[in-house]
Write a protein that holds these residues in place. Structure first.
Motif, PDB file in Angstrom:
ATOM      1  N   ALA A  63      61.065  65.878  44.390  1.00 29.10           N
ATOM      2  CA  ALA A  63      60.749  65.936  42.964  1.00 29.10           C
ATOM      3  C   ALA A  63      59.373  65.349  42.664  1.00 29.10           C
ATOM      4  CB  ALA A  63      61.828  65.208  42.171  1.00 29.10           C
ATOM      5  N   ASP A  64      58.973  64.325  43.420  1.00 30.53           N
ATOM      6  CA  ASP A  64      57.661  63.706  43.174  1.00 30.53           C
ATOM      7  C   ASP A  64      56.529  64.401  43.923  1.00 30.53           C
ATOM      8  OD1 ASP A  64      58.086  62.943  45.793  1.00 30.53           O
ATOM      9  OD2 ASP A  64      58.105  60.779  45.408  1.00 30.53           O
ATOM     10  N   ALA A  84      74.767  57.671  43.796  1.00 24.26           N
ATOM     11  CA  ALA A  84      73.978  56.440  43.906  1.00 24.26           C
ATOM     12  C   ALA A  84      72.531  56.671  43.488  1.00 24.26           C
ATOM     13  CB  ALA A  84      74.046  55.913  45.338  1.00 24.26           C
ATOM     14  N   LEU A  85      71.983  57.816  43.843  1.00 25.08           N
ATOM     15  CA  LEU A  85      70.599  58.126  43.490  1.00 25.08           C
ATOM     16  C   LEU A  85      70.465  58.423  41.997  1.00 25.08           C
ATOM     17  CD1 LEU A  85      69.879  60.281  46.635  1.00 25.08           C
ATOM     18  CD2 LEU A  85      68.622  58.202  46.012  1.00 25.08           C
ATOM     19  N   ALA A  86      71.460  59.103  41.449  1.00 24.43           N
ATOM     20  CA  ALA A  86      71.427  59.373  40.001  1.00 24.43           C
ATOM     21  C   ALA A  86      71.471  58.076  39.206  1.00 24.43           C
ATOM     22  CB  ALA A  86      72.599  60.273  39.624  1.00 24.43           C
ATOM     23  N   ALA A  87      72.188  57.093  39.749  1.00 27.93           N
ATOM     24  CA  ALA A  87      72.314  55.806  39.056  1.00 27.93           C
ATOM     25  C   ALA A  87      70.994  55.067  38.973  1.00 27.93           C
ATOM     26  CB  ALA A  87      73.361  54.941  39.760  1.00 27.93           C
ATOM     27  N   VAL A  88      70.035  55.370  39.847  1.00 31.07           N
ATOM     28  CA  VAL A  88      68.728  54.704  39.801  1.00 31.07           C
ATOM     29  C   VAL A  88      67.640  55.645  39.289  1.00 31.07           C
ATOM     30  CG1 VAL A  88      69.287  53.022  41.582  1.00 31.07           C
ATOM     31  CG2 VAL A  88      68.301  55.223  42.253  1.00 31.07           C
ATOM     32  N   GLY A  89      68.076  56.740  38.625  1.00 32.23           N
ATOM     33  CA  GLY A  89      67.115  57.552  37.892  1.00 32.23           C
ATOM     34  C   GLY A  89      66.765  58.905  38.448  1.00 32.23           C
ATOM     35  N   HIS A  90      67.291  59.280  39.608  1.00 31.62           N
ATOM     36  CA  HIS A  90      66.966  60.598  40.160  1.00 31.62           C
ATOM     37  C   HIS A  90      67.729  61.689  39.408  1.00 31.62           C
ATOM     38  CE1 HIS A  90      64.608  59.449  43.774  1.00 31.62           C
ATOM     39  NE2 HIS A  90      65.271  58.307  43.634  1.00 31.62           N
ATOM     40  N   ARG A  91      67.066  62.820  39.214  1.00 30.52           N
ATOM     41  CA  ARG A  91      67.685  63.974  38.556  1.00 30.52           C
ATOM     42  C   ARG A  91      67.661  65.160  39.513  1.00 30.52           C
ATOM     43  NH1 ARG A  91      69.299  60.443  36.359  1.00 30.52           N
ATOM     44  NH2 ARG A  91      69.012  59.735  34.192  1.00 30.52           N
ATOM     45  N   PHE A  92      68.697  65.951  39.456  1.00 27.86           N
ATOM     46  CA  PHE A  92      68.853  67.043  40.423  1.00 27.86           C
ATOM     47  C   PHE A  92      68.959  68.383  39.701  1.00 27.86           C
ATOM     48  CE2 PHE A  92      70.474  63.172  42.333  1.00 27.86           C
ATOM     49  CZ  PHE A  92      69.884  63.190  43.588  1.00 27.86           C
ATOM     50  N   ARG A  93      68.293  69.380  40.277  1.00 24.65           N
ATOM     51  CA  ARG A  93      68.311  70.725  39.702  1.00 24.65           C
ATOM     52  C   ARG A  93      69.504  71.526  40.196  1.00 24.65           C
ATOM     53  NH1 ARG A  93      64.647  74.235  40.896  1.00 24.65           N
ATOM     54  NH2 ARG A  93      64.307  73.438  42.994  1.00 24.65           N
ATOM     55  N   VAL A 105      65.234  60.065  50.888  1.00 24.34           N
ATOM     56  CA  VAL A 105      64.008  59.672  51.593  1.00 24.34           C
ATOM     57  C   VAL A 105      62.993  59.110  50.610  1.00 24.34           C
ATOM     58  CG1 VAL A 105      62.054  60.540  52.928  1.00 24.34           C
ATOM     59  CG2 VAL A 105      64.369  61.301  53.481  1.00 24.34           C
ATOM     60  N   ALA A 106      62.859  59.755  49.452  1.00 26.92           N
ATOM     61  CA  ALA A 106      61.903  59.277  48.454  1.00 26.92           C
ATOM     62  C   ALA A 106      62.277  57.889  47.953  1.00 26.92           C
ATOM     63  CB  ALA A 106      61.843  60.266  47.288  1.00 26.92           C
ATOM     64  N   GLU A 107      63.577  57.615  47.841  1.00 26.29           N
ATOM     65  CA  GLU A 107      64.034  56.334  47.297  1.00 26.29           C
ATOM     66  C   GLU A 107      64.032  55.236  48.342  1.00 26.29           C
ATOM     67  OE1 GLU A 107      65.290  53.540  44.614  1.00 26.29           O
ATOM     68  OE2 GLU A 107      64.715  55.607  44.156  1.00 26.29           O
ATOM     69  N   TRP A 108      64.489  55.519  49.548  1.00 21.96           N
ATOM     70  CA  TRP A 108      64.741  54.466  50.535  1.00 21.96           C
ATOM     71  C   TRP A 108      63.856  54.527  51.785  1.00 21.96           C
ATOM     72  CZ3 TRP A 108      69.999  56.839  49.455  1.00 21.96           C
ATOM     73  CH2 TRP A 108      70.598  56.229  48.342  1.00 21.96           C
ATOM     74  N   GLY A 109      63.085  55.584  51.948  1.00 22.68           N
ATOM     75  CA  GLY A 109      62.348  55.763  53.197  1.00 22.68           C
ATOM     76  C   GLY A 109      63.201  56.496  54.200  1.00 22.68           C
ATOM     77  N   ASP A 127      55.099  64.286  55.223  1.00 15.53           N
ATOM     78  CA  ASP A 127      54.721  63.306  54.213  1.00 15.53           C
ATOM     79  C   ASP A 127      53.293  63.613  53.787  1.00 15.53           C
ATOM     80  OD1 ASP A 127      53.879  61.080  52.766  1.00 15.53           O
ATOM     81  OD2 ASP A 127      55.012  59.661  53.995  1.00 15.53           O
ATOM     82  N   ARG A 128      53.140  64.155  52.585  1.00 14.55           N
ATOM     83  CA  ARG A 128      51.818  64.606  52.148  1.00 14.55           C
ATOM     84  C   ARG A 128      50.890  63.424  51.860  1.00 14.55           C
ATOM     85  NH1 ARG A 128      53.298  69.327  47.801  1.00 14.55           N
ATOM     86  NH2 ARG A 128      51.171  70.027  48.189  1.00 14.55           N
ATOM     87  N   ARG A 129      51.452  62.285  51.464  1.00 14.59           N
ATOM     88  CA  ARG A 129      50.615  61.128  51.167  1.00 14.59           C
ATOM     89  C   ARG A 129      50.090  60.471  52.445  1.00 14.59           C
ATOM     90  NH1 ARG A 129      53.304  56.518  47.698  1.00 14.59           N
ATOM     91  NH2 ARG A 129      53.927  55.679  49.728  1.00 14.59           N
TER      92      ARG A 129
END
Length: 634
Positions: A63-64, A84-93, A105-109, A127-129
């Protein structure tokens, strides 16, 4: 594929062609993603199991926008991870596990995310960054991942046929790996039949950036790969913190975790079935599936006409008792002859476990009705199921009565390493007495060729876990040491490879609930008397099964899922074998000692009963080598 200095259109075309070689693994959708500036391209072939909509399309971006993922497999616990991911703000399509894995991976590595996943997977993550590529494989090695070099390009994929499609992949036969094939019937990771190509080991990560890809680390499979889940370490920890409780408590704990493992693997948006042989492992899986299903579970088995390998009557009896919707298929030598020419293309790498033939047949049968199938793989390695374990312990106890210096001397005698050790007599006694640890005894038990480098021209056999005198390194834990060796090599590189290639060849996904990591670590924590009780192997697993089947169906001798290779090589497959072993061809190819191979073939045809175990892996290599040469136009 990572190849700098190529135009984006060329990168995309090459990636599409490599991905297209794997269409059988994912016939439902295809996609490519390219970053020409970074020189990276990902391709994916999709077998739709969860979220059949386009929202599950891969390669998928996070998403990012930081990560791009192409992955093969399933994350079974994606629902609680998603919550668990939704609880910390992730949204899913959508509703795919791919989207959940990317968010994890985005949240925890990546390493922490993998630790939280319960599943089977092979992952390529860009990992593009950080401008680095991560390759990762599940704990047990259910899903394959090859990587290597095609000219100056780093190429990777689920099967070698994808790597072959790169125009610069011209890597020859690795003779050292060929020696391993002759010993084991398969090539253990990280080794591969090709030079400059490797397998990612189970439970491992490989990080490649521009500096790593250009350096020696990427060419050294042992040094470059890092474990994110180490079975040797996990087994030692489980032994140090053993299960507390008696048989009843242990059986209840095992039943509960197995039931959950099976239930997780029944989740799919497509039909699900089970391979059923009638043995303890597959019967347990079938029973737990049926106990959690409102409809009859589809079960599948295969039998051999006129052979003592025929398990079909046992499976039929179990299916009738459980009430599954059962299908069986009988084969003979003529049926095997029809499958054998397909094996090199199916496996890509030479592979010589002869049960590949019936497994290919039963996979094709099951695919007519289901898209996902559960199997009983793993029970023997976790619960002391092989008779060879007991024989090795007996021989080790005998060998230990000899002084260490005497054993050293016996190990150096020529007969201790000769191929006649396979046929009994003094050579076998020498091979079993000149040992320094349980690992040496067990290597003799699992070896086909005892000294394969002697017949592969120019080979030096690499060291594997089976070459260690004590694979576990804990005194008094010989049984666990053997099971660990099998768990780390035989299980992923033989059994799971066999099931993956034969099932995915027809677009069938195979899942193994006994190899849920929670089941694995519980089994490792159990005392040995819960695995072997008197003459009863897999004691605790059978106790669980008694809750679903009558004793008469549980207390049956192990048969194994084999194939009557010796009978076939003297019958329907004799002409095929003779052609592949033609001395003139073998001399021209220069890989084997042609005279030695001709002598063994002659002795086998003259009645030497043991030589079929030596011959089958040579034949499988010869068939593969012709296929490889044909593919390359050589």
């Amino acid at each position: 594929m990572a190849q700098p200095r190529l135009h984006g259109d060329v990168l995309a075309a090459r990636a599409r062609e490599m991905g297209g070689a794997l269409v059988h693994r994912g016939p439902d959708d295809a996609g490519t993603w390219v970053d020409a500036q970074a020189g990276i391209a990902l391709a994916h072939q999709r077998l739709s199991i969860l979220d059949l909509s386009p929202l599950g399309h891969q390669p998928m971006e996070s998403a990012d926008g930081r990560y791009v993922l192409a992955y093969n497999g399933e994350v079974y616990n994606f629902a609680p991870l998603r919550a668990a991911l939704a609880a910390v703000g992730h949204r899913f399509r959508g509703h795919s596990d791919t989207e959940v894995l990317l968010a994890a991976v985005a949240e925890w590595g990546i390493e922490d995310a993998l630790q939280r996943c319960n599943g089977m997977f092979a992952i390529a993550l860009w990992d593009r960054r950080e401008r680095c590529l991560w390759l990762a494989r599940d704990r047990v090695g259910k899903k394959p991942l090859y990587y290597g070099w095609a000219g100056d390009a780093l190429v990777f994929g689920s099967e070698l046929k994808a790597l072959w499609r790169h125009p610069d992949f011209d890597n020859g036969v690795d003779r050292d790996a060929l020696a391993l094939l002759l010993r084991f019937n398969y090539i253990p990771a990280p080794y591969c039949i090709h030079e400059r190509a490797f397998k990612l080991m189970p439970g491992s990560l490989l990080r490649l950036d521009a500096a790593a890809a250009a350096g020696a680390a990427a060419h050294d499979p042992q040094r470059a790969q890092q474990r994110w889940w180490d079975p040797r370490e996990r087994m030692r920890k489980a032994i140090a913190t053993p299960f507390v409780g008696g048989d009843g408590e242990a059986a209840a704990a095992l039943d509960a975790v197995l039931r959950d493992a099976v239930g997780l693997r029944m989740v799919a948006d497509v039909p699900v079935g089970v391979f059923l042989s009638g043995g303890t492992d597959s019967s347990t899986v079938a029973a737990l599936m049926q106990a959690q299903s409102a409809e009859p579970v589809r079960s599948f088995t295969i039998g051999f006409r006129g052979s003592d390998h025929d398990e079909a009557p046992l499976a039929r009896e179990v299916a009738d008792y459980l009430g599954t919707a059962h299908t069986e298929f009988e084969v003979d030598g003529a049926d095997a002859l029809a499958v054998v020419p397909q094996l090199p293309a199916m496996f890509d790498e030479p592979f010589a476990d002869a049960s590949q033939i019936p497994t290919a047949m039963v996979s094709r049968l099951a695919r007519q009705e289901v898209t996902v199938v559960l199997s009983g793989d793993g029970g023997d390695e976790l619960f002391f199921g092989y008779g060879r374990y007991q024989r090795a312990l007996r021989n080790w106890r005998m060998a230990r009565t000899l002084p260490r210096l005497l054993r050293h001397g016996l190990a150096r005698l020529p007969g201790a390493r000769g191929e006649s050790a396979r046929t009994g007599g003094v050579a076998t006694l020498l091979a079993e007495s000149g040992v320094q640890g349980i690992g040496d005894v067990y290597r003799n038990r699992v070896s086909r060729w005892r000294n394969p480098a002697a017949v592969v021209t120019g080979a030096r056999e690499p060291q594997t876990i089976y070459h260690e005198a004590d694979p576990l390194g804990l005194p008094g834990r010989e049984a666990e040491a053997m099971m660990l060796a099998d768990f780390m090599a035989y299980l992923p590189d033989d059994l799971l490879c066999k099931v993956d290639r034969t099932s995915m060849a027809v677009g069938l996904e195979a899942r193994a609930p006994l190899l849920d990591w929670r089941v694995v670590e519980l089994a490792w924590s159990l005392p040995q008397h819960m695995k072997l009780r008197g003459d009863t192997s897999k004691y605790l697993l059978k106790r669980v099964l008694r809750g679903y089947l009558p004793d008469a169906m549980v207390d049956r001798p192990k048969r194994g899922f084999g194939a009557p290779v010796g009978q076939w090589l003297r019958g329907d497959l004799e002409q095929w074998a003779g052609d592949l072993l033609h001395p003139a061809d073998m001399r021209r190819e220069g890989l084997f000692d042609a005279d030695r191979m001709s002598a063994i073939w002659r002795d086998f045809r003259g009645g030497q009963r043991k030589w079929h175990t030596h011959l089958w892996n040579v034949l499988m290599f010869q068939a593969w080598h012709r296929h490889w040469r044909d593919c390359r136009g050589l």
